[in-house]
Scaffold this active site. Structure first.
Site, PDB file in Angstrom:
ATOM      1  CE1 TYR A 112     -23.023   9.619 -20.009  1.00 42.53           C
ATOM      2  CE2 TYR A 112     -24.585  10.973 -20.974  1.00 42.53           C
ATOM      3  CZ  TYR A 112     -23.525  10.254 -21.000  1.00 42.53           C
ATOM      4  OH  TYR A 112     -22.545  10.544 -22.231  1.00 42.53           O
ATOM      5  CD  GLU A 200     -19.602   9.783 -21.217  1.00 44.67           C
ATOM      6  OE1 GLU A 200     -20.186   9.425 -22.237  1.00 44.67           O
ATOM      7  OE2 GLU A 200     -18.262   9.231 -20.994  1.00 44.67           O
TER       8      GLU A 200
END
Ligand code: GDP
Ligand code: MN
Length: 392
Positions: A112, A200
């Site tokens: 991530y 993101e």
């Protein structure tokens, strides 16, 4: 402003961020053509991805891998046009009108990456975690130590040493570190250049042959900076937004639809928040947040009325105005004109204070229309809650 994954990937690719090969498709025919092309070019599989402005598509059935053209066409048929429900869309879901067809990657690890503004410190924060591919909100709540953070000094920018620190924290192999540092830096540059408010990459993957890819990409832009990014502004897809919010944005009205029954028209964001609170306190529920702004024109007030009335759930309207730049008499004239023009049937309760308040009250009283005026905010809130419940 939000954009689709395929658009975010196109932007990131310009900054040298590695993304899988793929193309957007609007129709089953286009989608089939992209899949055919990817297989012809040597893809081992393709992934069919619903393009909506919400995450959690995988869990909701909006991301499917196909090993051949037939499978791809079946997934396209199932996903295109579906009402995709995810934890971010709400129970009604969002209709899938576009797809992204991409070559599959041989995933080794799902990581991530995220960049957001931390309002408390006034700095951007670069986040990285080995717990990619899942809901980061859940990781943050249950195992916050699994998210590594680097605060970025606005005067210095994102340092290569910080990128290395995050790359090592991700547990990458020595052979992947340099590429990861370049990847992280490209992402930061894209964020700064586009005036983003969030980027993101979830998942940020490593492949079995040691490559790095942004398998998913989300970018949100700062609306206040869009004036200097005509190219980004053009990426807006209003089909993904609430129709009333799209309408409101045309007239520079700050409108957010909620699910209550009392429509609010207020000037100033702080007063709008307080108004929603006092409606709740009086036992009602607001149908929207609406800030008409300090210098609202009569025309804006008319449009605001139209928007409030287009919401079928609205049972009463609460107008709470403090006349400063917007004088109360002007507001009252606008309200009367709009109420007559639009033939408003629902009860309207007002609470007015400020410049020219006496003239304003007189205009309302002489209008021949049935307005209720509360002496205080509390009284007006009680009146409007009673009106919405059909009790005088
Ligand atoms: P989201 O659910 O809306 O965040 O959509 P993502 O693009 O993140 O996709 C969800 C999940 O689908 C990912 O975490 C992956 O596990 C899987 N996925 C996406 N693309 C591929 C791919 O090319 N190959 C494989 N094997 N899985 C994929
Ligand atoms: Mn994702």
């Amino acid at each position: 402003m939000k954009i689709h994954e395929y658009q975010a990937k196109e932007i990131l690719a310009k900054y040298g961020v590695a993304v899988p090969k793929g193309e957007m498709a609007n129709t089953p025919e286009e989608a089939a053509a992209v899949a055919r092309k990817l297989f012809a070019e040597g893809a081992n599989g393709v992934v069919v991805k619903a393009q909506i402005h919400a995450g959690g598509r995988g869990k909701g059935g909006g991301v499917k891998v196909a090993k051949n053209r037939d499978e791809a066409e079946t997934h396209v048929k199932n996903i295109l046009g579906m009402q995709l429900v995810t934890h971010q869309t709400g129970p009604a879901g969002q209709k899938v009108q576009r797809l992204l067809i991409e070559e599959t990657a041989a995933i080794d690890r799902e990581l991530y990456l995220g960049i957001v503004l931390d309002r408390a410190t006034g700095k951007l924060v670069y986040m990285a975690s080995q717990a990619g591919g899942m809901e980061i909100e859940e990781v943050a709540a249950k195992t916050p130590e699994a998210i590594f953070k680097e605060a970025i000094d606005p005067a210095v920018g994102f340092g290569a040493w910080q990128a290395r620190k995050l790359a090592f924290a991700l547990g990458l192999k020595p052979t992947q570190i340099n590429a990861a540092v370049a990847f992280l830096q490209s992402l930061y540059k894209a964020f700064m250049d586009t005036d983003a408010s969030l980027i993101e990459i979830n998942p940020f993957i490593t492949t079995k042959d040691d490559k790095l890819f942004a398998l998913d990409a989300k970018i949100t832009f700062d609306d206040n900076a869009l004036f200097r990014h005509a190219d980004i502004k053009a990426l807006r897809d209003t089909a993904e937004e609430d129709p009333l919010e799209v309408e409101a944005s045309k007239y520079a009205l700050n409108y957010i639809k909620l699910d209550g029954t009392i429509a609010c028209m207020v000037n100033g964001a702080g007063l709008a928040m307080a108004t929603m609170d006092i409606i709740q306190y009086a036992g009602g529920s607001p149908a929207n947040f609406l800030d008409v702004g300090g210098g609202a024109t009569q025309e804006q007030i008319e449009h605001a009325f139209e928007i409030l009335l287009s919401d079928a759930h609205v049972k009463a309207i609460f107008i709470n105005i403090f006349g400063g730049i917007l004088r109360v008499d002007r507001l009252a004239t606008g309200v009367v004109a709009a109420a007559k023009k639009l033939n408003v049937k629902v009860p309207i309760v007002l609470r007015l204070e400020g410049t020219n308040v006496e003239e304003g009250r007189k205009i309302l009283a002489e209008s021949g229309l049935n307005f209720q005026v509360g002496a205080t905010m509390k009284e007006a809130a009680e009146l409007v809650v009673a009106a919405a419940k059909g009790v005088k």
